[in-house]
Design an enzyme around this catalytic site. Structure first.
Site, mmCIF file in Angstrom:
data_model
loop_
_atom_site.group_PDB
_atom_site.id
_atom_site.type_symbol
_atom_site.label_atom_id
_atom_site.label_comp_id
_atom_site.label_asym_id
_atom_site.label_seq_id
_atom_site.Cartn_x
_atom_site.Cartn_y
_atom_site.Cartn_z
ATOM 1 N N ASP A 83 0.851 -1.195 0.000
ATOM 2 C CA ASP A 83 0.000 0.000 0.000
ATOM 3 C C ASP A 83 0.889 1.250 0.000
ATOM 4 O O ASP A 83 1.684 1.448 0.927
ATOM 5 C CB ASP A 83 -0.857 -0.040 1.277
ATOM 6 C CG ASP A 83 -2.132 0.761 1.145
ATOM 7 O OD1 ASP A 83 -2.402 1.290 0.049
ATOM 8 O OD2 ASP A 83 -2.865 0.836 2.146
ATOM 9 N N LYS A 113 -0.987 -0.714 -4.216
ATOM 10 C CA LYS A 113 -2.304 -0.064 -4.165
ATOM 11 C C LYS A 113 -2.089 1.419 -3.908
ATOM 12 O O LYS A 113 -1.169 1.791 -3.163
ATOM 13 C CB LYS A 113 -3.165 -0.669 -3.043
ATOM 14 C CG LYS A 113 -4.519 0.040 -2.865
ATOM 15 C CD LYS A 113 -5.437 -0.670 -1.877
ATOM 16 C CE LYS A 113 -5.205 -0.291 -0.445
ATOM 17 N NZ LYS A 113 -5.391 1.149 -0.134
ATOM 18 N N GLU A 115 -4.451 5.336 -3.454
ATOM 19 C CA GLU A 115 -5.766 5.960 -3.258
ATOM 20 C C GLU A 115 -6.014 7.034 -4.317
ATOM 21 O O GLU A 115 -5.087 7.756 -4.699
ATOM 22 C CB GLU A 115 -5.841 6.584 -1.847
ATOM 23 C CG GLU A 115 -5.754 5.540 -0.741
ATOM 24 C CD GLU A 115 -5.868 6.136 0.664
ATOM 25 O OE1 GLU A 115 -6.131 7.350 0.815
ATOM 26 O OE2 GLU A 115 -5.688 5.362 1.623
ATOM 27 N N GLU A 182 -14.258 1.718 -0.394
ATOM 28 C CA GLU A 182 -14.333 1.787 1.075
ATOM 29 C C GLU A 182 -15.456 2.723 1.511
ATOM 30 O O GLU A 182 -15.529 3.872 1.054
ATOM 31 C CB GLU A 182 -12.980 2.250 1.652
ATOM 32 C CG GLU A 182 -13.014 2.320 3.189
ATOM 33 C CD GLU A 182 -11.653 2.408 3.842
ATOM 34 O OE1 GLU A 182 -10.616 2.356 3.143
ATOM 35 O OE2 GLU A 182 -11.618 2.533 5.086
HETATM 36 O O1 KIV Z 1 -4.647 0.235 4.649
HETATM 37 C C1 KIV Z 1 -5.552 -0.601 4.570
HETATM 38 O O2 KIV Z 1 -5.669 -1.538 5.365
HETATM 39 C C2 KIV Z 1 -6.525 -0.432 3.483
HETATM 40 C C3 KIV Z 1 -7.705 -1.345 3.465
HETATM 41 C C4 KIV Z 1 -8.673 -0.964 4.495
HETATM 42 C C5 KIV Z 1 -8.329 -1.413 2.124
HETATM 43 O O3 KIV Z 1 -6.347 0.398 2.660
#
Ligand code: KIV
Length: 281
Positions: A83, A113, A115, A182
Site C-alpha cells: 500500500d 495499491k 488511493e 471503502e
Molecule cells: O490500509 C488498509 O488496510 C486499506 C484497506 C482498508 C483497504 O487500505
C-alpha cells in the site's frame, strides 16, 4: 504457485467471490496464507493498528517496505500488495513509479495499491505500463481524512455518486487490476461493480462487490481502539492475550513457572566438577 492478477480478474468473470485480508508481519502472513487467502494487502492501516498512530498519514515508505518484506517471507501462495503511503505517489508520476518499484524490488510485493480515482489515472497508467500491477482505492480514502472531515460514508449525494462511478471507470481504463471501494453505499457499489471490467473489493461497501477486504486486527479482535461498523470480529484475541498475560504474571509471581518442562538439565558430574573447582578460587 503464487496467485496472479489474471486469476483474480478471472474470478470476477466466473462469479467467484474474492477474499482479501491485510497483514503486517511474517507469522500472520504465513497463517492466513496457509488458510488459503488469495490476496494479502500490506495496508498502511499498519500505521494505526501496529504502530499506534492516530491516522495513516505518518506512515513512511521505509516502514512499508520493512513490513512488506516480512509478509512476503511468510506468504508463499497469496498475491502480496504493498500500500503506497501518503505523498509517495501524488507529487509526481516519477515519484510514484520510483516508489512502486521499491515495493517490488525491495519489498518483494507483486502489486501496489494507491488511493484516488480520475486524478490518479495517468499515474496508474504509467506504473502499469512498466509492468507493476496496480489496485485502485476510492470512496473513503483514509489518507485524505483531513479533507473528508472524518471516517464517513462517501458517495451519498448525486454529484458524489457520479464522481465515484467516473473514478472507478477511469481506474479500470487506466489498467488497474482491481478497485477497493471503502465506505460506499451498497446500491452505488453494486452499480460500480456492474460498470467496470475488473473486480471491486469492498470494505463497508456491501455484498455486491466482487470481493471483500478486512483489516486483520479487526477480524481477529487485536485492535480495540476503534471498531468500524463494517468490521466483523471473527475472534476475540484481545481476551485470549490479556488472560494469557495475566496467567503468566501470576505464575511467575507464585514461582510455578518455569517447571522442569521449560528448564534445561545438566549432567550431575559436570555440576560436581564445577562446584569443586569454584571452591578452589
Ligand atoms: O490500509 C488498509 O488496510 C486499506 C484497506 C482498508 C483497504 O487500505
Amino acid at each position: 504457485m503464487r496467485v496472479t492478477i489474471t486469476q483474480i480478474k478471472e474470478m470476477k468473470q466466473k462469479g467467484e467471490k474474492i477474499a482479501m485480508l491485510t497483514a503486517y508481519d511474517y507469522s500472520t502472513a504465513k497463517l492466513i496464507d496457509e488458510a488459503g487467502i488469495p490476496l494479502i494487502l500490506v495496508g498502511d492501516s499498519l500505521g494505526m493498528v501496529v504502530l499506534g498512530y492516530s491516522s495513516t498519514i505518518p506512515v513512511t515508505m521505509d516502514e512499508m517496505i520493512h513490513h512488506t518484506k516480512a509478509v512476503v517471507r511468510g506468504a508463499t501462495r497469496a498475491l502480496v500488495i504493498g500500500d503506497m503511503p501518503f505523498m509517495t505517489y501524488q507529487v509526481s508520476v516519477e515519484d510514484a513509479l520510483r516508489n512502486a518499484a521499491r515495493f517490488m524490488q525491495e519489498g518483494g510485493a507483486q502489486a501496489v495499491k494507491l488511493e484516488g480515482g480520475e486524478i490518479m489515472a495517468e499515474t496508474v497508467k504509467k506504473i502499469v505500463s512498466y509492468g507493476i500491477p496496480v489496485m485502485g482505492h476510492i470512496g473513503l480514502t483514509p489518507q485524505s481524512i483531513n479533507q473528508l472531515g472524518g471516517f464517513k460514508i462517501v458517495g451519498k449525494t448525486p454529484e458524489a455518486a457520479v464522481r465515484m462511478l467516473n473514478d472507478a471507470i477511469a481506474l479500470d481504463e487506466a489498467g488497474a487490476f482491481a478497485v477497493v471501494l471503502e465506505c460506499v453505499p451498497e446500491p452505488l457499489s453494486k452499480l460500480i461493480t456492474e460498470s467496470i471490467s475488473v473486480p471491486t473489493i469492498g470494505i463497508g461497501a456491501g455484498k455486491y462487490c466482487d470481493g471483500q477486504v478486512q483489516v486483520i486486527s479487526d477480524l481477529l479482535g487485536l485492535y480495540t481502539d476503534f471498531m468500524p461498523k463494517h468490521a466483523k470480529q471473527y475472534a476475540k484475541l484481545f481476551e485470549i492475550i490479556k488472560k494469557a498475560t495475566a496467567d503468566y504474571i501470576a505464575e511467575v509471581q507464585a514461582g510455578t513457572f518455569p517447571t522442569p518442562k521449560q528448564s534445561y538439565a545438566m549432567d550431575e558430574s559436570v555440576l560436581a566438577e564445577l562446584k569443586k573447582s569454584s571452591r578452589k578460587h
